[in-house]
Structure formats: C-alpha cells, structure tokens
Design an enzyme around this catalytic site. Structure first.
Site, PDB file in Angstrom:
ATOM      1  N   CYS A 111      -5.690  -3.709   2.521  1.00  0.00           N
ATOM      2  CA  CYS A 111      -6.525  -4.752   1.629  1.00  0.00           C
ATOM      3  C   CYS A 111      -7.412  -5.261   1.777  1.00  0.00           C
ATOM      4  CB  CYS A 111      -4.850  -5.583   1.050  1.00  0.00           C
ATOM      5  SG  CYS A 111      -4.848  -6.320  -0.608  1.00  0.00           S
ATOM      6  N   HIS A 112      -6.689  -6.926   1.929  1.00  0.00           N
ATOM      7  CA  HIS A 112      -8.402  -7.642   1.541  1.00  0.00           C
ATOM      8  C   HIS A 112      -8.450  -8.185   3.608  1.00  0.00           C
ATOM      9  CE1 HIS A 112      -6.504  -8.614  -1.890  1.00  0.00           C
ATOM     10  NE2 HIS A 112      -7.855 -10.142  -2.643  1.00  0.00           N
TER      11      HIS A 112
END
Length: 187
Positions: free
Chosen positions: A106-107
């Site tokens: 994800c991030h």
C-alpha cells in the site's frame, strides 16, 4: 525465519499488519514488532481506531542482521511517520545493503523512497504513490503482487488490502528461500 515488522506508533493499517504477521507465524517463522518507541502501537481500520499491539523492539536497538526479512505494513500515517525517523530509514536501508528480502504494501513504499533504495527497481503500491516512486528512480506497475529481484535484494510489493492473500503467500515463500540460503551460508 525471524521477520521484522517495522511500524510507527500509530496509523498502521491493521489488516496489513495482522495478515502478514499470521502468515509468517503459520509458516513457522517468528514475527517481531519493531517500532520507533517502546510500549504499544495503535492500528487503524482505514480512519477508525483498531487494536493496539505491544512493541517487541525499538528500531534504534534493532539490527538488520538479526532478521531474515522485513515487512512494511501500510496505512497513510504509518509510513509517513517512519520516513521522518532517521533510525527507521536507516533500518530499512540496512536490509537492502545486506541483501535481505523486504515486503511492502500500500503506502509503505514511502519508507523505501526515503531510504533511496528504489533506483532501477520495479514495484507496485497504492496508486497515489506512482509519481513518488517514478521520481525516486523506480518503475511503478499496477499488479496484485510484484517481486523484483533486479537489485541487491528481493523486493515484494502489493497495492492494497485486497491483495493480501497473494502478498502473504509470496512474502512467506521469498522469506523462506532467503532464510534457507542464509542458513546454508552459516553452515
């Protein structure tokens, strides 16, 4: 197989911590929660508070050579805080320098960008990181899971929680290979 899970004190996407953690445990490995401070970390279900988890080791006391791999869970605030912590960034970079596998979802690649380890690497992430990854010298792809061996270590990345099944299966397999090779080196 001893695997570090590096997180900030809050903002961790809970499922991106707990599912890989369970997968490592189910494979016979030992997951270790490493954070920037002692105590507990606060996980989230997107923007809502989730559970807290006890920290096993503070990043300033942790060394990459003590582990067979590194997992970087996402959440927006978590990697943003990690990239502002010099010891966390150095810890991440040490896994690349040592040739040990790293898995980020994800991030989480924000921490990789700050560690300056993406030049020439191909990876995926949450789509909003595409420009950041490209500007850091990496190549962004839109795939469920991407394994990049075009560097000093194996880099495993995924886009989002929907990719967790493939992410977990892949990271356990890659970490297992690394732990086996490391064991042969010590024999």
């Amino acid at each position: 197989m001893r695997i570090a899970f590096l997180v900030a004190t809050e903002g961790i996407e809970q499922i991106e911590l707990t599912e890989p953690w369970a997968a490592v445990g189910a494979a016979g490995g030992t997951p270790v929660l490493v954070s920037t401070e002692q105590g507990e970390v606060q996980a989230f279900h997107h923007l809502d508070k989730g559970d807290t988890f006890p920290v096993d080791q503070v990043v300033g006391d942790a060394k990459a050579e003590e582990f067979d791999g590194l997992v970087l869970p996402g959440g927006v605030a978590n990697p943003d805080a990690l990239r502002m912590d010099e010891k966390a960034v150095a810890f991440v970079k040490a896994f690349f320098d040592a040739g040990k596998p790293v898995a980020a979802i994800c991030h989480a690649p924000w921490s990789l960008i700050e560690a300056d380890v993406l030049r020439g690497r191909t990876l995926t992430s949450w789509p909003s990181l595409r420009t950041d990854i490209t500007n850091a010298g990496g190549t962004w792809v839109d795939e469920q899971v991407k394994v990049c061996t075009g560097g000093p270590n194996t880099l495993i990345t995924s886009r989002k929680p929907d990719d967790l099944k493939a992410f977990c299966e892949t990271l356990v397999g890659e970490f297992g290979k690394s732990a086996d090779e490391d064991g042969k080196d010590r024999a």
